[in-house]
Design an enzyme around this catalytic site. Structure first.
Site, PDB file in Angstrom:
ATOM      1  N   CYS A 133      12.492   3.660  -0.862  1.00 47.29           N
ATOM      2  CA  CYS A 133      13.313   3.743   0.341  1.00 47.29           C
ATOM      3  C   CYS A 133      13.766   5.184   0.544  1.00 47.29           C
ATOM      4  O   CYS A 133      14.093   5.888  -0.398  1.00 47.29           O
ATOM      5  CB  CYS A 133      14.550   2.853   0.313  1.00 47.29           C
ATOM      6  SG  CYS A 133      14.172   1.114   0.146  1.00 47.29           S
ATOM      7  N   LYS A 175       6.302   6.221  -3.428  1.00 49.90           N
ATOM      8  CA  LYS A 175       6.105   7.385  -4.285  1.00 49.90           C
ATOM      9  C   LYS A 175       7.101   7.445  -5.426  1.00 49.90           C
ATOM     10  O   LYS A 175       6.758   7.768  -6.547  1.00 49.90           O
ATOM     11  CB  LYS A 175       6.233   8.633  -3.404  1.00 49.90           C
ATOM     12  CG  LYS A 175       6.006   9.933  -4.125  1.00 49.90           C
ATOM     13  CD  LYS A 175       4.549  10.138  -4.405  1.00 49.90           C
ATOM     14  CE  LYS A 175       4.285  11.377  -5.215  1.00 49.90           C
ATOM     15  NZ  LYS A 175       2.996  11.249  -5.920  1.00 49.90           N
ATOM     16  N   ASN A 196      19.499   2.541  -0.395  1.00 47.71           N
ATOM     17  CA  ASN A 196      18.353   2.637  -1.295  1.00 47.71           C
ATOM     18  C   ASN A 196      18.823   2.145  -2.653  1.00 47.71           C
ATOM     19  O   ASN A 196      19.828   2.644  -3.161  1.00 47.71           O
ATOM     20  CB  ASN A 196      17.907   4.108  -1.363  1.00 47.71           C
ATOM     21  CG  ASN A 196      16.891   4.375  -2.454  1.00 47.71           C
ATOM     22  OD1 ASN A 196      16.224   3.453  -2.921  1.00 47.71           O
ATOM     23  ND2 ASN A 196      16.759   5.621  -2.845  1.00 47.71           N
ATOM     24  N   GLY A 197      18.135   1.175  -3.229  1.00 53.44           N
ATOM     25  CA  GLY A 197      18.548   0.656  -4.534  1.00 53.44           C
ATOM     26  C   GLY A 197      18.539  -0.858  -4.524  1.00 53.44           C
ATOM     27  O   GLY A 197      17.989  -1.481  -3.609  1.00 53.44           O
ATOM     28  N   HIS A 253     -14.859  -4.614 -28.435  1.00 60.27           N
ATOM     29  CA  HIS A 253     -13.893  -5.600 -28.948  1.00 60.27           C
ATOM     30  C   HIS A 253     -13.395  -6.538 -27.854  1.00 60.27           C
ATOM     31  O   HIS A 253     -12.367  -7.175 -28.019  1.00 60.27           O
ATOM     32  CB  HIS A 253     -12.720  -4.880 -29.614  1.00 60.27           C
ATOM     33  CG  HIS A 253     -13.146  -4.041 -30.772  1.00 60.27           C
ATOM     34  ND1 HIS A 253     -13.538  -4.569 -31.976  1.00 60.27           N
ATOM     35  CD2 HIS A 253     -13.294  -2.699 -30.887  1.00 60.27           C
ATOM     36  CE1 HIS A 253     -13.887  -3.594 -32.791  1.00 60.27           C
ATOM     37  NE2 HIS A 253     -13.755  -2.447 -32.149  1.00 60.27           N
ATOM     38  N   GLU A 298      -4.832   1.744  -7.371  1.00 66.65           N
ATOM     39  CA  GLU A 298      -3.677   1.869  -6.479  1.00 66.65           C
ATOM     40  C   GLU A 298      -4.047   2.224  -5.052  1.00 66.65           C
ATOM     41  O   GLU A 298      -3.358   1.805  -4.135  1.00 66.65           O
ATOM     42  CB  GLU A 298      -2.629   2.828  -7.045  1.00 66.65           C
ATOM     43  CG  GLU A 298      -3.070   4.260  -7.135  1.00 66.65           C
ATOM     44  CD  GLU A 298      -2.006   5.151  -7.756  1.00 66.65           C
ATOM     45  OE1 GLU A 298      -0.821   4.882  -7.587  1.00 66.65           O
ATOM     46  OE2 GLU A 298      -2.394   6.125  -8.411  1.00 66.65           O
ATOM     47  N   GLU A 334      -6.244   6.951 -16.365  1.00 65.87           N
ATOM     48  CA  GLU A 334      -5.783   7.539 -15.108  1.00 65.87           C
ATOM     49  C   GLU A 334      -6.801   7.284 -13.986  1.00 65.87           C
ATOM     50  O   GLU A 334      -6.429   6.966 -12.857  1.00 65.87           O
ATOM     51  CB  GLU A 334      -5.531   9.040 -15.330  1.00 65.87           C
ATOM     52  CG  GLU A 334      -5.126   9.847 -14.123  1.00 65.87           C
ATOM     53  CD  GLU A 334      -3.860   9.367 -13.421  1.00 65.87           C
ATOM     54  OE1 GLU A 334      -3.172   8.488 -13.933  1.00 65.87           O
ATOM     55  OE2 GLU A 334      -3.591   9.872 -12.319  1.00 65.87           O
ATOM     56  N   ARG A 362       8.250   7.412   0.515  1.00 60.83           N
ATOM     57  CA  ARG A 362       9.132   6.667  -0.386  1.00 60.83           C
ATOM     58  C   ARG A 362       9.138   5.165  -0.088  1.00 60.83           C
ATOM     59  O   ARG A 362       9.715   4.375  -0.846  1.00 60.83           O
ATOM     60  CB  ARG A 362      10.561   7.181  -0.267  1.00 60.83           C
ATOM     61  CG  ARG A 362      10.711   8.622  -0.654  1.00 60.83           C
ATOM     62  CD  ARG A 362      12.129   9.086  -0.446  1.00 60.83           C
ATOM     63  NE  ARG A 362      13.030   8.482  -1.397  1.00 60.83           N
ATOM     64  CZ  ARG A 362      13.326   8.987  -2.578  1.00 60.83           C
ATOM     65  NH1 ARG A 362      12.801  10.147  -2.939  1.00 60.83           N
ATOM     66  NH2 ARG A 362      14.139   8.384  -3.402  1.00 60.83           N
ATOM     67  N   TRP A 366      11.164   0.278   1.396  1.00 59.51           N
ATOM     68  CA  TRP A 366      10.243  -0.368   0.467  1.00 59.51           C
ATOM     69  C   TRP A 366      10.946  -1.661   0.069  1.00 59.51           C
ATOM     70  O   TRP A 366      11.968  -1.639  -0.598  1.00 59.51           O
ATOM     71  CB  TRP A 366       9.994   0.518  -0.752  1.00 59.51           C
ATOM     72  CG  TRP A 366       8.944  -0.035  -1.660  1.00 59.51           C
ATOM     73  CD1 TRP A 366       7.597   0.122  -1.554  1.00 59.51           C
ATOM     74  CD2 TRP A 366       9.168  -0.826  -2.846  1.00 59.51           C
ATOM     75  NE1 TRP A 366       6.959  -0.537  -2.590  1.00 59.51           N
ATOM     76  CE2 TRP A 366       7.905  -1.133  -3.393  1.00 59.51           C
ATOM     77  CE3 TRP A 366      10.298  -1.319  -3.476  1.00 59.51           C
ATOM     78  CZ2 TRP A 366       7.736  -1.881  -4.539  1.00 59.51           C
ATOM     79  CZ3 TRP A 366      10.142  -2.082  -4.633  1.00 59.51           C
ATOM     80  CH2 TRP A 366       8.871  -2.358  -5.158  1.00 59.51           C
ATOM     81  N   LYS A 410      -5.970   5.274 -10.546  1.00 58.18           N
ATOM     82  CA  LYS A 410      -6.178   5.846  -9.203  1.00 58.18           C
ATOM     83  C   LYS A 410      -6.970   4.884  -8.338  1.00 58.18           C
ATOM     84  O   LYS A 410      -6.656   4.677  -7.175  1.00 58.18           O
ATOM     85  CB  LYS A 410      -6.933   7.185  -9.273  1.00 58.18           C
ATOM     86  CG  LYS A 410      -6.193   8.361  -9.817  1.00 58.18           C
ATOM     87  CD  LYS A 410      -5.134   8.922  -8.916  1.00 58.18           C
ATOM     88  CE  LYS A 410      -3.806   8.275  -9.138  1.00 58.18           C
ATOM     89  NZ  LYS A 410      -2.940   8.825 -10.143  1.00 58.18           N
TER      90      LYS A 410
HETATM   91  C1  F6R Z   1       0.358   6.842  -9.802  1.00 54.51           C
HETATM   92  C2  F6R Z   1       1.738   7.202  -9.626  1.00 54.51           C
HETATM   93  C3  F6R Z   1       2.763   6.482 -10.428  1.00 54.51           C
HETATM   94  C4  F6R Z   1       3.781   7.493 -10.970  1.00 54.51           C
HETATM   95  C5  F6R Z   1       4.934   6.764 -11.663  1.00 54.51           C
HETATM   96  C6  F6R Z   1       5.923   7.731 -12.280  1.00 54.51           C
HETATM   97  O1  F6R Z   1      -0.464   7.620  -9.001  1.00 54.51           O
HETATM   98  O2  F6R Z   1       2.066   8.053  -8.850  1.00 54.51           O
HETATM   99  O3  F6R Z   1       2.202   5.754 -11.450  1.00 54.51           O
HETATM  100  O4  F6R Z   1       3.140   8.349 -11.852  1.00 54.51           O
HETATM  101  O5  F6R Z   1       5.592   5.967 -10.732  1.00 54.51           O
HETATM  102  O6  F6R Z   1       6.467   8.567 -11.316  1.00 54.51           O
HETATM  103  P1  F6R Z   1       7.183   9.907 -11.706  1.00 54.51           P
HETATM  104  O7  F6R Z   1       6.168  10.801 -12.317  1.00 54.51           O
HETATM  105  O8  F6R Z   1       7.713  10.431 -10.424  1.00 54.51           O
HETATM  106  O9  F6R Z   1       8.261   9.557 -12.686  1.00 54.51           O
END
Ligand code: F6R
Length: 620
Positions: A2, A615, A100-101, A516, A500, A493, A27, A74, A497
């Site tokens: 948010c 984000k 927000n929260g 395994h 998501e 990773e 956000r 969000w 990617k």
């Molecule tokens: C994946 C992604 C999330 C963040 C995670 C931690 O692409 O962006 O998995 O890495 O939410 O976020 P930060 O680094 O901001 O603590």
């Protein structure tokens, strides 16, 4: 999660609010809304959907005023409907709030308010706050037999937040105090922009860029009253706070897309520069070590550290895994990587000499913050590796290292990952040189690090080839990502990617673990991405590739330039520059980032705003 904006001053507030919401949209983007003080009432415009839809709605139904608040959501409580969008009115429109929260005790509060006659229009936890503020204000007015004043509005906010359990960043408008915005935070970030006869407010600094460079980061348990004539901040227990004004060093270009179609692509291509920025001023060639400005911990203390705990979430956690390997190899310090969401509730034995690093792009991730606070409470030095300057984690840590990667706006983290790995390499060099690492070894690492921006530039040349590969595989619904040692976190990773932003199922595994269990998934419909650059155990990974081929699984390999053997076995190969094994995550991450980007595009997904995500994860 948010985004909140607010403004008091002389500008047309709708324009500022909508522009701010566009900048904060990363956000959360389930719905958006604004509330504007217009004449003697608060007018709300809100809509389920993106900020763009709200902008159109406001264009068709304009609202004029100079004081207002806004929100991009969000969803946590309640579906993504117009009714559940913020702002929410309290009482009969006496207040409007954005939040927000998460309010954990909202259900019992809601029932009490319903008994008092308040009618709820949404399923959100936020509407409870709105009605409670209105209720406390009305109660005071009854007692005082007077019109609301700033003092009574502030008291109503404080009485309300005293009863809230959970986290909030909130911003309130009052119908009967039309020149005032009151904001408060507990767990969710808020930053105030200071102008001349105007004040701005936002969840992060991006809406303020281009309006002011003077900012104040609100701390937890602080409440601020903003009026065009001034601001007053008070801590809920210790009282009046003298604002500490800091300078914002971001410029508009940092948040502009430029010629790129998406932020994710822009950020992938920024990596030669962001890695250079992470290294700048941190290499001491004379002493063959790294230097950091803000660790706030003595060399003597650092020498006594006998364990490092790296805590993070998501992509940052993957960077932490690379960090574990680096710290153990170069500094020989036992290192563990903990999911912050687990660490915050666990109680692992951690000795006096354990150093804790929180790794985070945003510096606001609720779990990472909570894990850090828990470690701090137990007396451990807690440092951060963080991108966003002035964020809560950066401020609350005892010290830390900034990534200097610039704003990362695409929801999928790309440049932050490689910057985190770069900083962790520097850290391993630094701690290593205090212990066992020799001068020549330190010199060598520095030389190789200095070459990395150029190597990343070379790695980015795989872009066309990756597009071809993406076109071939974008219709598949399951992928395996396999790598070993330093490339195991890269496999995780790469899979994250793809999941998501493309909504394609993908699993990352250490290549040797495949037999395994996961190998049961392999068939002609499940391609495997092998990260198989040259190195000590490359032949073993090549054997794993053969095992997949033998089961009719397609193999896509990320290999070093000119590796004919891998090229012969793999169905498709993408080459990256040959670098030392500990630097391979930096170059190998690039084709995987690009692959997920192109698969997402080809599948018609929203690359920068993937569904269900936001984000900055500021809720638990
Ligand atoms: C994946 C992604 C999330 C963040 C995670 C931690 O692409 O962006 O998995 O890495 O939410 O976020 P930060 O680094 O901001 O603590």
């Amino acid at each position: 999660m948010c985004g909140i904006v607010g403004y008091v001053g002389f500008r047309d507030v709708s324009d500022f609010l909508l522009e701010g919401l566009h900048r904060l949209e990363y956000r959360g983007y389930d719905s958006a809304g604004i509330a504007v003080m217009s004449g003697d009432e608060i007018v709300v415009r809100k809509r389920a959907g993106r900020v763009g839809e709200l902008s159109q709605f406001v264009k068709d139904n304009p609202v004029k005023g100079k004081i207002g608040i806004g929100h991009t959501r969000w969803a946590t409580h309640g579906a993504t409907t117009d009714e559940n969008s913020h702002p929410h009115y309290g009482g009969n429109g006496e207040v409007a709030i954005v939040h927000n929260g998460v309010i954990e005790n909202y259900d019992s509060l809601r029932r009490k308010l319903q008994q008092l006659g308040y009618v709820f229009k949404s399923q959100t936890d936020t509407e409870v706050i709105a009605h409670m503020i209105a209720h406390h204000l009305a109660e005071q007015m009854k007692l005082e037999e007077s019109e609301p004043s700033v003092e009574s509005c502030l008291r109503a906010v404080n009485l309300t937040i005293d009863r809230l359990k959970g986290t909030f960043g909130l911003c309130v408008l009052f119908r009967d105090c039309p020149d005032t915005v009151i904001a408060a935070r507990s767990g969710s970030p808020l930053v105030i922009g200071v102008g001349k006869d105007e004040y701005f407010l936002a969840s992060d600094a991006s809406p303020l860029i281009g309006y002011t460079k003077d900012v104040v980061y609100l701390a937890d348990n602080e409440v601020v009253v903003l009026q065009p004539t001034g601001m007053k901040i008070a801590h809920r227990t210790t009282g009046s706070v003298r604002p500490s004004i800091q300078t914002l060093d971001q410029v508009s270009a940092d948040i502009d897309l430029g010629d790129y179609p998406h932020y994710m692509l822009k950020e992938i291509f920024e990596q030669p520069t962001t890695i250079e920025n992470a290294l700048r001023g941190r290499l001491d060639e004379e002493e063959a070590t790294a230097v950091f400005g803000g660790l706030n911990i003595t060399a003597q203390q650092l020498r006594t550290i006998d364990r490092v705990v790296l805590t993070a979430c998501g992509t940052s956690w993957h960077a932490g895994l690379v960090g574990e390997y680096l710290l153990e190899e170069f500094a020989r310090i036992p290192t563990e990587v903990e999911y912050a969401s687990e660490l915050r509730y666990r109680n692992p034995p951690m000795g006096d000499r354990t150093l804790v690093f929180s790794i985070t792009q945003s510096g606001e991730t609720a779990d990472t913050l909570a894990a850090m606070r828990e470690c701090k409470r137990k007396g451990h030095p807690t440092l951060s590796i963080c991108n966003v300057v002035g964020s809560t984690i950066a401020r609350e840590a005892d010290g830390g290292i900034y990534l200097h990667a610039g704003p990362e706006i695409g929801v999928a983290s790309t440049k932050a990952f490689t910057s985190q790995v770069t900083v962790l390499t520097l850290l391993a060099l630094f701690l290593g040189r205090m212990r066992h690492l020799s001068y020549p070894a330190g010199k060598r690492i520095i030389k190789q690090l200095k070459a990395m921006p150029e190597k990343i530039e070379e790695a980015l040349k795989c872009h066309d080839r990756i597009q071809e590969i993406a076109a071939k595989y974008c219709g598949f619904d399951n992928f395996l990502y396999l790598g070993r040692l330093y490339n195991f976190p890269v496999a995780l990773e790469g899979a994250l990617k793809l999941k998501e932003i493309s909504y394609v199922h993908a699993e990352g595994y250490p290549a040797a673990e495949m037999k395994h269990g996961p190998i049961a998934l392999v068939d002609e419909k499940t391609p495997s991405f092998f990260i198989v650059p040259r190195g000590g155990i490359q032949p073993k990974v090549i054997s794993n590739m053969e095992e997949v081929k033998a089961r009719k699984g397609a193999v896509i390999a990320v290999a070093c330039e000119g590796d004919e053997e891998v090229a012969r076995i793999a169905d498709d190969v993408v080459f990256v520059p040959d670098v030392e094994e500990y630097l391979q995550p930096l170059v190998c991450a690039i084709p995987l980032q690009l692959f997920s980007y192109h698969v997402a595009l080809m599948r018609g997904c929203n690359v920068d705003r993937p569904r269900n995500l936001a984000k900055s994860v500021t809720v638990e």
